[in-house]
Design a protein around this motif. Structure first.
Motif, PDB file in Angstrom:
ATOM      1  N   ASP B 352      -9.437 -10.812  39.637  1.00  0.00           N
ATOM      2  CA  ASP B 352     -10.116  -9.602  39.182  1.00  0.00           C
ATOM      3  C   ASP B 352     -11.256  -9.324  40.160  1.00  0.00           C
ATOM      4  OD1 ASP B 352     -11.075  -7.518  37.518  1.00  0.00           O
ATOM      5  OD2 ASP B 352     -12.520  -8.919  36.638  1.00  0.00           O
ATOM      6  N   GLY B 384      -5.399  -1.203  39.827  1.00  0.00           N
ATOM      7  CA  GLY B 384      -6.811  -1.302  39.471  1.00  0.00           C
ATOM      8  C   GLY B 384      -7.522   0.023  39.438  1.00  0.00           C
ATOM      9  N   HIS B 392      -7.268  -5.310  40.193  1.00  0.00           N
ATOM     10  CA  HIS B 392      -6.549  -6.442  39.621  1.00  0.00           C
ATOM     11  C   HIS B 392      -5.544  -6.875  40.680  1.00  0.00           C
ATOM     12  CE1 HIS B 392      -8.567  -6.006  35.864  1.00  0.00           C
ATOM     13  NE2 HIS B 392      -8.278  -4.732  35.866  1.00  0.00           N
ATOM     14  N   HIS B 433     -14.384  -9.980  34.429  1.00  0.00           N
ATOM     15  CA  HIS B 433     -13.946 -11.090  33.586  1.00  0.00           C
ATOM     16  C   HIS B 433     -15.019 -12.165  33.447  1.00  0.00           C
ATOM     17  CE1 HIS B 433      -9.375 -10.204  34.380  1.00  0.00           C
ATOM     18  NE2 HIS B 433      -9.990  -9.234  33.748  1.00  0.00           N
TER      19      HIS B 433
END
Lengths: 472, 472
Positions: B352, B384, B392, B433
């Motif tokens: 991420d 993303g 991503h 994240h």
């Protein structure tokens, strides 16, 4: 007040242009925008982050207190030295580089000493701006230290929301430089340390450089003055406007009759748009805007605003008593004249409060009713940002009022207003001016013990040296 | 693994429903959403801030480590216990009160254990929502601990921007409760302590309650799929769209051919809208939206989007190869199928990342060229948020690849990707994240020494007890 050897050492670090010690040169740095005149031991004017670090390290090692000063436009005695003559001023005014626009990223990497007007002037050709709309013209470092918001907070938020990176010098013996954030919009890799330096009056470190989010310039604007059926219908009007207009809405400013009247008498060239020239109890200036250019077939914004107001007007028990769409320049001229108008109508005792949006009008109503019972002959000339809860709660007393001769009257007044605002209405005693020496006593009073202990601990691990005008 | 007297003491504090110790009851709390299976000493499920405080105080006094767990939807092993069996899980899942909507303030005071879908479902009638758009359905506490952003960051920002207050329990011997922020939008009265608990994986304290900013629900939406003339023209396309549409623009998502192809094969019901079914190298899903309801005489949003795209199409050397406006539900269905599609096409090794917006496509291009020279038979299936710099970055290897038998291959791959992303492209190794056990090694490596020292100092003054999965 400070040993000559220190002055000499600082001069070696900063050069001739970088250090002021003559009273005439220092006067402007010793004097606040509205309040206070202090005395500086010296004024250091470093021209780079490296020079800031060197000065700070020297001063920390030698126990010399520094007060960082940016544009010096603040109103809480946050950027001027006290009267002791023992504090040095560290001015950001030569930190005017870099100025690096990243067009695709919509960010600007900028020296903390750049003025807001300068930044936005230089960005105009790119169709972008740093979206903090203020009456004053501060430098960036001070905007960060106060986390100012201004008149278009409703749309763009405050400085915090628009800051993507900071370079900061800590007041430790090394003059440690922290490079925090490089213009990433998403980066969650630990504590977001830059947040600590935003809104904390420069006590935890000196911001020398920043990475700012930029927004597309609005290309279409429409404004209206709204007269609520009564002041307590203002929240309903705000909700109705947000429901109908969503993110078109870029301002929803409240203006009391006293503030508007003061503006008219101070600036006679302002057009009085009210029926028969009679200023209503309370007026809203609302603005809608589009960042997209006008497009064929699209309804002009003026018409959109007319239509939305028409819809609200036609409701049963409408919250509107009157409304008129008019030229943005003229309407904003009135709004921007309030501050000067109020200042010239007597001795001004100003408060920068904020509330949950639904509580503002209740607070104002309460104060209007209670004031005469607590203090005679004090006029409330409030205006502010209903859309974000901010209220410039201005009190005016006649300039020749004998109660002004000592500080006790003003102190009692401030005590009472803050007590009602904070304790009874759950508001803030400083919406966007931060703390400064002026609000220290209220910080000490209204900050929970556990939070004060944390702040003191944080100060000890970041900038243990004497820095800034606030004691955390 | 933990003395029975402690279990008994915790049961007294929490009651029967509040403490799980049976393996079958604890299994779900020990297992991460994608990675990891740990072992919990117990699962504490306090139902109020007071109970959280009591549990935390007891555990700190007795040296018992706690890992806070919210919705347990994270992907970095941030909310599950390690394998030692000595850590207790503190679940937020019973902290589902209060739920207090303040319509005028546009805020919600909510228990940290409420799920995002639940919050937004209950707000729908008021025409408001908490504007974080995610594939997963986390609980609020975890959203705060990771500062997640999602697909409409471009318009609404991240959790940080939308958090106006927090109630937090510190891991000290008193289980100190901090009440930080009461829903004021402007309040600059010292350190904004709530920022410390946002994005820091629960290591500095446990969020039990929050005050969230709400936004008006969009009432009109239009979407298009854009095919850039070549991937390196994507930044130009983003700038063109922002210039033309300003704050209408609510999403600008990138999807690689591999990710789109994986979605089509995993979800055969998805319509393939590309000419001849041939998926282009790179596709953008863009969305514009209005929070205002449709108004007579106003151009429909589909037409606005068509017109803007037409203008870009007609430019000399247009950055567009193709573009088609289509139904939002269908286009978002494709976007939302990417994650599952990629997961089912082999063994997924996910990153991420985030970059300055202008660097994303350069990074992707670089990786495409370099990957085969470093690692054979690894497929890049990125997608993303081009509008906010998030990527991503998904790597897929065949599920039966013998290199997967030990952890060394994956570890080398992760090392290399992070090295290029962080060191060569100035990116972040965790966009939204946060850290968790999975990224601890990269926190240790990429956080400057001075910042790590500050974080350790901060941990010592806030929550000295063993709390969370990350060592600051």
């Amino acid at each position: 007040m400070i040993e000559e050897t220190h002055i000499e050492a600082l001069r070696v670090l900063l050069g001739e242009k970088g250090l002021l010690t003559e009273p005439a040169d220092m006067a402007a740095y010793e004097t606040g925008a509205r309040y206070d005149k202090g005395r500086a031991a010296f004024v250091a004017r470093p021209a780079s982050t490296g020079e800031v670090s060197a000065v700070v390290a020297y001063c920390v090692k030698n126990g010399i207190a520094l007060v960082p000063q940016s544009g010096n436009t603040g109103l809480v005695s946050g950027s001027t030295p006290d009267g002791s003559g023992r504090q040095g001023v560290l001015s950001l005014d030569r930190l005017t580089t870099p100025f690096q626009l990243n067009r695709v990223n919509r960010t600007l990497t900028a020296g903390a000493g750049l003025r807001l007007s300068d930044v936005n002037g230089r960005l105009e050709d790119a169709g972008l701006f740093f979206p903090i709309d203020l009456g004053a013209d501060p430098r960036l470092g001070g905007m960060i230290a106060t986390n100012t918001g201004g008149s278009r907070f409703l749309r763009y938020g405050d400085v915090r929301r628009n800051t993507l990176g900071l370079k900061v010098v800590l007041a430790d013996e090394a003059g440690t430089v922290l490079d925090l954030g490089r213009g990433l919009r998403k980066d969650n890799t630990g504590v977001d340390w830059k947040q600590l330096f935003i809104g904390t009056s420069g006590a935890f470190g000196i911001v020398t450089e920043c990475v700012l989010n930029l927004e597309p310039l609005p290309r279409q604007v429409a404004t209206a003055l709204l007269v609520p059926a009564s002041p307590d219908r203002v929240p309903e009007l705000l909700v109705a406007m947000e429901d109908a207009l969503g993110s078109y809405l870029s301002a929803f400013e409240g203006m009391s009759r006293n503030a508007v009247a003061a503006a008219f008498s101070h600036v006679p060239s302002l057009r009085n748009p009210f029926q028969g020239g009679v200023v209503p109890d309370f007026v809203i200036l609302t603005e809608i805007s589009r960042t997209s250019p006008p497009r064929e077939g699209e309804q002009p914004l003026d018409a959109v605003l007319e239509e939305v107001l028409g819809g609200i007007w036609e409701r049963e028990e409408t919250p509107l008593a009157d409304a008129f769409v008019g030229p943005p320049a003229e309407m904003w001229a009135l709004r921007h004249a309030l501050s000067e108008g109020v200042k010239h109508s007597g001795r001004l005792i100003a408060f920068d409060l904020s509330f949950r949006r639904g509580d503002i009008m209740r607070f104002l109503d309460h104060m209007k009713a209670e004031m005469p019972q607590h203090f005679e002959n004090v006029t409330i000339c409030d205006f502010g940002h209903i859309g974000d809860g901010g209220v410039h709660f201005n009190l005016v007393v006649p300039a020749d009022d004998p109660r002004l001769s000592d500080g006790a009257f003003e102190a009692r007044l401030r005590e009472w207003v803050f007590m009602v605002a904070v304790e009874e209405f759950g508001g803030s005693y400083s919406a966007e001016h931060a703390i400064g020496r002026k609000n220290q006593v209220f910080y000490d009073r209204y900050t929970p013990e556990a939070v004060r202990r944390l702040a003191a601990g944080l100060k000890a691990i970041t900038s243990p040296g004497p820095l800034g005008s606030v004691t955390f």
